[in-house]
Design a protein around this motif. Structure first.
Motif, PDB file in Angstrom:
ATOM      1  N   ILE A 195       0.839  -1.190   0.000  1.00 19.00           N
ATOM      2  CA  ILE A 195       0.000   0.000   0.000  1.00 19.00           C
ATOM      3  C   ILE A 195       0.877   1.244   0.000  1.00 19.00           C
ATOM      4  N   LYS A 196       0.334   2.321  -0.508  1.00 17.45           N
ATOM      5  CA  LYS A 196       0.986   3.620  -0.428  1.00 17.45           C
ATOM      6  C   LYS A 196       0.343   4.391   0.712  1.00 17.45           C
ATOM      7  N   PRO A 197       1.106   4.667   1.778  1.00 19.56           N
ATOM      8  CA  PRO A 197       0.509   5.366   2.927  1.00 19.56           C
ATOM      9  C   PRO A 197      -0.164   6.676   2.506  1.00 19.56           C
TER      10      PRO A 197
ATOM     11  N   SER B 104     -14.308   6.926   5.746  1.00 17.48           N
ATOM     12  CA  SER B 104     -15.236   7.349   4.698  1.00 17.48           C
ATOM     13  C   SER B 104     -15.488   6.264   3.657  1.00 17.48           C
ATOM     14  N   ASN B 105     -14.435   5.477   3.300  1.00 13.17           N
ATOM     15  CA  ASN B 105     -14.637   4.501   2.224  1.00 13.17           C
ATOM     16  C   ASN B 105     -13.973   3.146   2.461  1.00 13.17           C
ATOM     17  N   GLY B 106     -13.273   2.957   3.574  1.00 14.46           N
ATOM     18  CA  GLY B 106     -12.672   1.666   3.864  1.00 14.46           C
ATOM     19  C   GLY B 106     -11.309   1.424   3.263  1.00 14.46           C
ATOM     20  N   ASP B 107     -10.758   2.363   2.511  1.00 11.34           N
ATOM     21  CA  ASP B 107      -9.423   2.186   1.952  1.00 11.34           C
ATOM     22  C   ASP B 107      -8.388   2.064   3.077  1.00 11.34           C
ATOM     23  N   ILE B 108      -7.347   1.268   2.842  1.00  8.49           N
ATOM     24  CA  ILE B 108      -6.274   1.140   3.827  1.00  8.49           C
ATOM     25  C   ILE B 108      -5.344   2.340   3.685  1.00  8.49           C
ATOM     26  N   LEU B 109      -5.295   3.153   4.736  1.00  7.28           N
ATOM     27  CA  LEU B 109      -4.530   4.392   4.712  1.00  7.28           C
ATOM     28  C   LEU B 109      -3.087   4.203   5.169  1.00  7.28           C
ATOM     29  N   LEU B 110      -2.882   3.249   6.097  1.00  5.03           N
ATOM     30  CA  LEU B 110      -1.572   3.103   6.716  1.00  5.03           C
ATOM     31  C   LEU B 110      -1.502   1.722   7.357  1.00  5.03           C
ATOM     32  N   ARG B 111      -0.290   1.156   7.373  1.00  6.32           N
ATOM     33  CA  ARG B 111      -0.053  -0.106   8.069  1.00  6.32           C
ATOM     34  C   ARG B 111       1.238   0.022   8.856  1.00  6.32           C
ATOM     35  N   LEU B 112       1.211  -0.348  10.149  1.00  3.62           N
ATOM     36  CA  LEU B 112       2.386  -0.250  11.001  1.00  3.62           C
ATOM     37  C   LEU B 112       2.623  -1.584  11.700  1.00  3.62           C
ATOM     38  N   PRO B 113       3.884  -2.033  11.819  1.00  2.00           N
ATOM     39  CA  PRO B 113       4.179  -3.337  12.423  1.00  2.00           C
ATOM     40  C   PRO B 113       4.420  -3.239  13.926  1.00  2.00           C
ATOM     41  N   THR B 114       4.353  -4.401  14.599  1.00  2.00           N
ATOM     42  CA  THR B 114       4.763  -4.497  16.000  1.00  2.00           C
ATOM     43  C   THR B 114       5.849  -5.574  16.099  1.00  2.00           C
ATOM     44  N   ASP B 115       5.623  -6.623  16.907  1.00  2.00           N
ATOM     45  CA  ASP B 115       6.664  -7.637  17.085  1.00  2.00           C
ATOM     46  C   ASP B 115       6.410  -8.932  16.345  1.00  2.00           C
ATOM     47  N   GLY B 116       5.372  -8.977  15.515  1.00  2.00           N
ATOM     48  CA  GLY B 116       5.090 -10.162  14.726  1.00  2.00           C
ATOM     49  C   GLY B 116       4.145 -11.150  15.369  1.00  2.00           C
ATOM     50  N   SER B 117       3.849 -10.996  16.656  1.00  3.42           N
ATOM     51  CA  SER B 117       2.858 -11.865  17.294  1.00  3.42           C
ATOM     52  C   SER B 117       1.492 -11.189  17.256  1.00  3.42           C
ATOM     53  N   ALA B 118       0.462 -11.973  17.450  1.00  2.00           N
ATOM     54  CA  ALA B 118      -0.902 -11.475  17.271  1.00  2.00           C
ATOM     55  C   ALA B 118      -1.224 -10.320  18.215  1.00  2.00           C
ATOM     56  N   ILE B 119      -1.971  -9.350  17.711  1.00  2.00           N
ATOM     57  CA  ILE B 119      -2.497  -8.287  18.561  1.00  2.00           C
ATOM     58  C   ILE B 119      -3.611  -8.880  19.423  1.00  2.00           C
ATOM     59  N   VAL B 120      -3.551  -8.620  20.734  1.00  2.00           N
ATOM     60  CA  VAL B 120      -4.478  -9.203  21.692  1.00  2.00           C
ATOM     61  C   VAL B 120      -5.385  -8.104  22.236  1.00  2.00           C
ATOM     62  N   GLY B 121      -6.680  -8.348  22.224  1.00  2.00           N
ATOM     63  CA  GLY B 121      -7.606  -7.358  22.728  1.00  2.00           C
ATOM     64  C   GLY B 121      -7.796  -6.217  21.742  1.00  2.00           C
ATOM     65  N   THR B 122      -8.523  -5.215  22.171  1.00  2.00           N
ATOM     66  CA  THR B 122      -8.862  -4.073  21.338  1.00  2.00           C
ATOM     67  C   THR B 122      -7.883  -2.927  21.556  1.00  2.00           C
ATOM     68  N   PRO B 123      -7.396  -2.283  20.487  1.00  2.00           N
ATOM     69  CA  PRO B 123      -6.568  -1.079  20.675  1.00  2.00           C
ATOM     70  C   PRO B 123      -7.327  -0.042  21.493  1.00  2.00           C
ATOM     71  N   VAL B 124      -6.585   0.762  22.271  1.00  2.00           N
ATOM     72  CA  VAL B 124      -7.212   1.809  23.081  1.00  2.00           C
ATOM     73  C   VAL B 124      -6.539   3.144  22.791  1.00  2.00           C
ATOM     74  N   LEU B 125      -7.232   4.230  23.163  1.00  2.00           N
ATOM     75  CA  LEU B 125      -6.785   5.579  22.828  1.00  2.00           C
ATOM     76  C   LEU B 125      -6.726   6.447  24.063  1.00  2.00           C
ATOM     77  N   SER B 126      -5.611   7.166  24.234  1.00  2.00           N
ATOM     78  CA  SER B 126      -5.488   8.208  25.245  1.00  2.00           C
ATOM     79  C   SER B 126      -4.994   9.455  24.548  1.00  2.00           C
ATOM     80  N   GLY B 127      -5.829  10.472  24.459  1.00  2.00           N
ATOM     81  CA  GLY B 127      -5.472  11.663  23.693  1.00  2.00           C
ATOM     82  C   GLY B 127      -5.328  11.307  22.231  1.00  2.00           C
TER      83      GLY B 127
END
Length: 376
Positions: A37-39, A335-358
């Motif tokens: 993808i192109k960010p 607005s349309n579901g296009d993938i805007l950005l992809r960022l990696p972590t450590d390669g293992s599955a993301i657990v639970g729901t992402p959360v937001l502070s500010g």
């Protein structure tokens, strides 16, 4: 991880809970390969931290105005500064955990595999209480109380200061229940909790039932096919709470009027997110769909992340965010579901729901990584 177990429960008849079956998942289906993808938006990792152990339970990260709270499967609980990831405090509760973490910023609660509710004040254990029931839903800490919902759908309320049991709500229910995190949240002076296919409003002071609204109608020829328990997290916009019913439906309930505004049949085992205009959810194949919040009409869908075991979503700015089985964080356009950005972590599955502070997004991985990002 998109996985759910079902439990045979005879609790309300006085019998013990017994685990009868394993988890249903998409492990046998190959995940869709990631396309280049192109960010279209900027974003970066701003800090990283680690838990002491892997996360083998339904982790619920919690964010307050300036802190994140997290826990791992081995019983480590910690608070981090949301701005820079610096550790504010950490402690070990002395037992493996089955659910966590809930916090109001002062009191922080988790549940052990021995079915003990443990509550900390600024990292120091204040009390623990035996629950007598298995728990996989993170406790809710609110109004100087700690609320817990068991896999048998019972609800217990404790005094946050001393652990005194204030009330228990149990109702006869189905013999088969879902061992996946349920809905447990609050609206003004009402406690909202999933009870099978219904969202129920309780008096938080006494546990009395104020109202209930049906989100899904069970269907199928046997107990398993008719399972339609509500799954957390729910999504709140004003007085409206949108929720997922396991493999059955997505719908919205107006807590002010105690009415179901709409529901629509769809498969899926993860919670939902919402904004003023849309409700975002995945189905059993990890097809991402946005529906109009007012009436549930489908507005767009994205099939580029099929079978990637997506987490429940998080709305952040112009994007809706999902984690996947390979530790990738996907930012899709609201607005349309296009993938805007992809960022990696450590390669293992993301657990639970992402959360937001500010403006900081925090995700946790199965291997115990905590990764903070800021989209721009």
């Amino acid at each position: 991880m998109n996985a759910a177990c079902w439990i045979r429960s005879g609790f309300w008849l006085g019998a013990a809970l017994a685990l009868l079956a394993g988890c249903a998942s998409k492990d046998t289906l190959p995940p869709a390969p990631l396309q280049v993808i192109k960010p279209q938006i900027a974003g970066r990792q701003v800090w990283q931290a680690r838990l002491s152990d892997k996360v083998g339970f339904p982790l619920a990260l919690v964010a307050t105005k300036d802190r994140f709270f997290a826990a791992d499967g081995g019983g480590t609980v910690l608070a981090l500064d949301a701005a820079n990831g610096h550790e504010v405090w950490h402690t070990r509760v002395g037992d493996d955990l089955s659910a966590g973490v809930g916090s109001d910023g002062r009191w922080t609660s988790v549940v052990t595999r021995r079915n003990e509710l443990v509550t900390l004040e600024q990292g120091t254990e204040r009390w623990r209480a035996k629950l007598g029931v298995r728990v996989v839903t993170a406790p809710l800490v609110a109004g100087e109380r700690v609320f817990v919902v068991g896999v048998d759908r019972s609800v217990q309320a404790f005094d946050a200061q001393d652990g005194r049991l204030l009330w228990v709500m149990r109702r006869p229910g189905d013999a088969l229940t879902l061992a996946q995190a349920s809905v447990l949240t609050a609206y003004k002076d009402t406690l909202l909790v999933g009870q099978g296919n219904r969202l129920m409003g309780l008096d938080p002071l006494k546990g009395a039932v104020r109202w209930e609204a049906t989100v899904a109608l069970p269907r199928g020829t046997n107990e398993i096919e008719r399972l339609s328990d509500l799954i957390g997290p729910s999504a709140r916009v004003g007085s409206v709470f949108c929720v997922r019913a396991y493999q059955t439906a997505v719908g919205c309930v107006d807590a002010a009027s105690a009415t179901t505004t709409w529901n629509t049949s769809t498969t899926g085992t993860a919670g939902v997110a919402a904004d003023e205009d849309k409700v975002y959810a995945t189905d059993a194949a990890d097809r991402v769909t946005a529906r109009r919040r007012a009436d549930g009409v489908s507005l767009w869908s994205n099939e580029r992340l099929l079978n990637r075991r997506l987490t429940a979503p998080l709305v952040v700015g112009t994007a809706v965010v999902f984690g996947d089985l390979e530790g990738q964080i996907h930012f899709l356009s609201r607005s349309n579901g296009d993938i805007l950005l992809r960022l990696p972590t450590d390669g293992s599955a993301i657990v639970g729901t992402p959360v937001l502070s500010g403006t900081t997004v925090l995700v946790a991985t199965h291997d115990g990584g905590l990764f903070a990002f800021r989209p721009e």
